[in-house]
Structures are given as C-alpha cells and as structure tokens.
Motif scaffolding. Structure first.
Motif, PDB file in Angstrom:
ATOM      1  N   GLY A 164     157.443  45.470  34.868  1.00 48.73           N
ATOM      2  CA  GLY A 164     157.011  44.947  33.578  1.00 48.73           C
ATOM      3  C   GLY A 164     158.144  44.715  32.613  1.00 48.73           C
ATOM      4  O   GLY A 164     157.989  44.925  31.403  1.00 48.73           O
ATOM      5  N   ASN A 220     153.779  47.624  33.472  1.00 52.96           N
ATOM      6  CA  ASN A 220     152.388  47.151  33.426  1.00 52.96           C
ATOM      7  C   ASN A 220     151.576  48.131  34.269  1.00 52.96           C
ATOM      8  O   ASN A 220     151.313  47.909  35.441  1.00 52.96           O
ATOM      9  N   ASN A 269     145.393  47.645  35.001  1.00 53.53           N
ATOM     10  CA  ASN A 269     144.662  46.473  34.527  1.00 53.53           C
ATOM     11  C   ASN A 269     143.222  46.858  34.290  1.00 53.53           C
ATOM     12  O   ASN A 269     142.582  47.471  35.163  1.00 53.53           O
ATOM     13  N   GLN A 303     146.011  43.263  31.178  1.00 59.70           N
ATOM     14  CA  GLN A 303     147.261  43.912  31.581  1.00 59.70           C
ATOM     15  C   GLN A 303     147.735  44.864  30.489  1.00 59.70           C
ATOM     16  O   GLN A 303     147.979  44.446  29.353  1.00 59.70           O
ATOM     17  N   GLU A 351     147.433  30.040  35.514  1.00 54.00           N
ATOM     18  CA  GLU A 351     148.496  30.655  34.730  1.00 54.00           C
ATOM     19  C   GLU A 351     149.680  29.708  34.728  1.00 54.00           C
ATOM     20  O   GLU A 351     149.583  28.586  35.213  1.00 54.00           O
ATOM     21  N   PRO A 375     153.765  33.310  37.063  1.00 55.57           N
ATOM     22  CA  PRO A 375     152.600  34.111  37.444  1.00 55.57           C
ATOM     23  C   PRO A 375     151.649  33.430  38.427  1.00 55.57           C
ATOM     24  O   PRO A 375     151.178  34.066  39.374  1.00 55.57           O
ATOM     25  N   GLN A 397     150.934  34.912  42.176  1.00 54.94           N
ATOM     26  CA  GLN A 397     149.571  35.249  42.595  1.00 54.94           C
ATOM     27  C   GLN A 397     149.195  34.547  43.892  1.00 54.94           C
ATOM     28  O   GLN A 397     148.704  35.160  44.842  1.00 54.94           O
ATOM     29  N   GLY A 442     149.798  41.991  37.748  1.00 50.81           N
ATOM     30  CA  GLY A 442     149.238  42.365  36.453  1.00 50.81           C
ATOM     31  C   GLY A 442     148.720  43.780  36.354  1.00 50.81           C
ATOM     32  O   GLY A 442     147.762  44.044  35.625  1.00 50.81           O
TER      33      GLY A 442
END
Length: 390
Positions: free
Chosen positions: A45, A50, A53, A99, A224, A236, A240, A372
């Motif tokens: 992070g 992070n 979530n 997040q 994103e 992002p 993903q 996230g």
C-alpha cells in the motif's frame, strides 16, 4: 527443543496464526529465514498497508474452488481485524472500493501483530534457515541453522513466489510435495502485462498515461484505471485482470465505459475539429488520442469520418482488443496465483486432510484475492482459523 506448534513464516498469516495459537495457551515457535518481520506488510500500500477490504467475500478470490475460503472468511471477518486495529489506536481510512489503509505507516500493523505474539508468549526467531523437515511418529521435526525443533502441529505460512527480492522462496510448495499434497499451477498474479514488440514500440511514447476504463477477459471485467508503461500495461484494472488472464488470451478494453461512442461520433459528423482534439472532452490526453486514432487509421476531422468507419471506430472504442505476450513476472507480481490445492485441506481448520497436524495458510494456498486488501484478509482469516485449531 519441543513446542506445541511450529509456524514457518513470520508474515501476515504466520504472525496471526502464532498469536492466535499462543492465546490459547499453546507453546508456539515462529520461524522465518528473513532478518526482518513481515516485509510484504511493510512495503504494501505504498508503505501504508491496505490491510483489509470491507467487501471481502468468497467471489473476490481466484481458486480451483473459490467456495473454499467461505468458512475462514466467516470465522474471521474484516470487522474482526478492524476491531484489533482500533484496539491498538491505529488511525485508518477508506481510500476507495472498501480498501482500508493506515493513515500513518504499515509498520503499525507489523508492530501490532508483534505485540499480539509477544503477549501470547510466542517464541519467535528470525534469520533461521530450514535445513530439513520430517515427521517422527506424531511429532514434526524441523532441522534448522539454529538447531532442531519438534512439535505436534506444523503450520506452513511461507508465502508464494512473488517479490523474490525481499526473500520469497518455494519452501512451502516443497513441504506440500514432501507430504504428498497436490499443487495447482503457479503463475504471477496482480502483475503488469507486457506487449508484443510491435505494440510496445507503438505505445512506448504513452508511458505514464492513465485512463479510466473497463477491462475484460472472458466474462470477468474490472472498471478502474489502466496505466501505460514502457513494457505494456499496468494500473489497478490490469493488475486485477492479470489474475484471470491466460497466455494467448486477448484482453478487451472499453475505453469509453460511460459513453455511447457511436452517438458521440455522430454528433461530430460535420465537425472541422480533429477527433484527437475532440477526445480531450472525454478526459483523454492528446498524445494518447493521437496515437490510438493513428493506430485505427482515424486521425482525421469529424466530417472526414465516413459512416462505416464511424461504426468501426465506435466498436473499437468499446472493444479495443490487445494480445499481451506475457507478464512482468514474479519480481513485479504482488501475489502468486495457485498453490497447495484446496482439495487437500479442510476449509474449517486449514489442516491437511491426510496429514494430521500439518496446516497451510495464506498465499501458499491456492487462494488468490483481488487487488485492494483481499489477500491480507485471507492471511488474517486463514491464520486465525489455523491458530484456533493447531
């Protein structure tokens, strides 16, 4: 020396497990080959970790059996970890999409877990190399650079292959194979994708450009940002989708997910304005608009775009197809996809079905979370469950 539990790996999952087991009164030894605790937590992070979530649920994980993680996530939820964070007075905030990040530093999470381990009288030793591992009757024996240790329960929390520069090793997979547990195929995940040579040359000048898009592979889609790099695509949405992408597959990008591209182009059918300039209204940088339109053979004024070409361009705007040639590998991957097969483990305890007392938790297991905070939540949940049962 003999303990009740030996935990291999002093990262997120291992520390959570050790603390939980120690709180039950178990004599716990926590071993790690690194000199510092939880390097992955420290660098995560952007240094603010992070740590979970709010939306963590089983369908946010990639696995041969995504349902496997249901039990652990139910036994230890994001709210449970947040309660610990709040108990330690660690300030945090929600950045986006559920997040949660520390306001200050990821070191606070490491210190919190270390404090939990110390309070539970966990004996933890760093800079320890595992030389040999076996089983003698009901006890596991771990021969190390600091001597031999024995325990009835052995928890493998050694992580995956991602980020080898901070010490990732295949030890956990080797232990699984030693005891006859199957592995699923291992690949980098949450990782940037690379272009073929022609595309790399064409889009290299766009390095640094970021766009809000929707990226698809098969039926999976993420909305994103994507980021152009000198080697391909990151950001992002790409990280993903990389967890689902397979070599040889196209990725499909909707460059205008909130706009009817054909209608927008028709509005400019009589315009003297260059389309590259008009694209500025959509938040596109001029250099991206020019490069992308040139690649489509459509770097023209609105009035010069024939109806057929307009339809083709609209289709391309919503379904821009790219064929990556690979990923940037484990050095740039946040996690490893695949691992110890969930078919060989109990979802309620994380113990190996056919090897009593042997547990696998965290990234070494075939459970890969979305970007996230999902992978940290899996570490907390799986670590807690094993700690309650080992």
């Amino acid at each position: 020396m003999q303990f009740d539990v030996i935990v291999l790996g002093a990262g997120a999952a291992g520390m959570m497990c050790a603390a939980t087991a120690g709180q039950r009164g178990r004599r716990v030894l926590l071993l790690d080959h690194a000199d510092k605790l939880a390097e992955k937590i420290r660098i995560s992070g952007g240094g603010r970790c992070n740590f979970t979530n709010l939306q963590a649920r089983h369908d946010c994980y990639v696995s041969e059996n995504p349902n496997f993680c249901r039990s652990a996530l139910a036994q230890y939820t994001p709210r449970d970890f947040i309660a610990m964070v709040e108990r330690y007075g660690i300030a945090y905030h929600e950045k986006k999409l559920g997040q949660l990040f520390c306001d200050d530093s990821s070191q606070q999470i490491i210190d919190m877990l270390d404090s939990e381990c110390r309070a539970a009288n966990v004996d933890h030793r760093m800079g320890v190399t595992v030389l040999q591992l076996g089983r003698d009757g009901e006890l596991f024996s771990v021969h190390t650079s600091q001597g031999e240790f024995r325990a009835a329960s052995l928890v493998v929390a050694t992580g995956g292959l991602s980020i080898p520069q901070i010490g990732a090793t295949p030890l956990g997979y080797q232990i699984a194979e030693q005891f006859g547990l199957p592995l699923t195929s291992l690949t980098p995940a949450l990782v940037p994708l690379t272009f073929h040579v022609d595309d790399a040359e064409r889009f290299a000048p766009l390095a640094g450009v970021s766009l809000d898009v929707e990226v698809r592979v098969g039926k999976v889609r993420f909305r994103e940002n994507v980021l152009f790099t000198h080697k391909g695509l990151s950001g992002p949405a790409i990280l993903q989708i990389s967890s689902y992408w397979q070599p040889g597959q196209e990725i499909v990008i909707d460059l205008l997910p909130d706009i009817d591209a054909e209608a927008w182009l028709e509005e400019r059918a009589g315009s003297e304005q260059l389309l590259a300039n008009a694209m500025g209204e959509l938040g596109w940088s001029k250099r991206f608009a020019e490069a992308w339109l040139a690649a489509q053979g459509a770097n023209v004024r609105g009035k010069d775009l024939a109806a057929k070409k307009r339809r083709q361009l609209a289709e391309a705007l919503h379904n821009w197809r790219l064929l990556p040639n690979g990923t940037q590998g484990y050095k740039k991957a946040e996690v490893t996809r695949g691992g110890v097969s969930t078919r060989a483990l109990s979802s309620k305890t994380m113990m190996a079905n056919d090897v009593p007392g042997l547990y696998f938790i965290g990234e070494v297991v075939d459970i890969t979370g979305w970007l996230g905070g999902y992978n940290f939540q899996w570490a907390w949940s799986s670590g807690f469950v094993a700690g309650k049962n080992c």
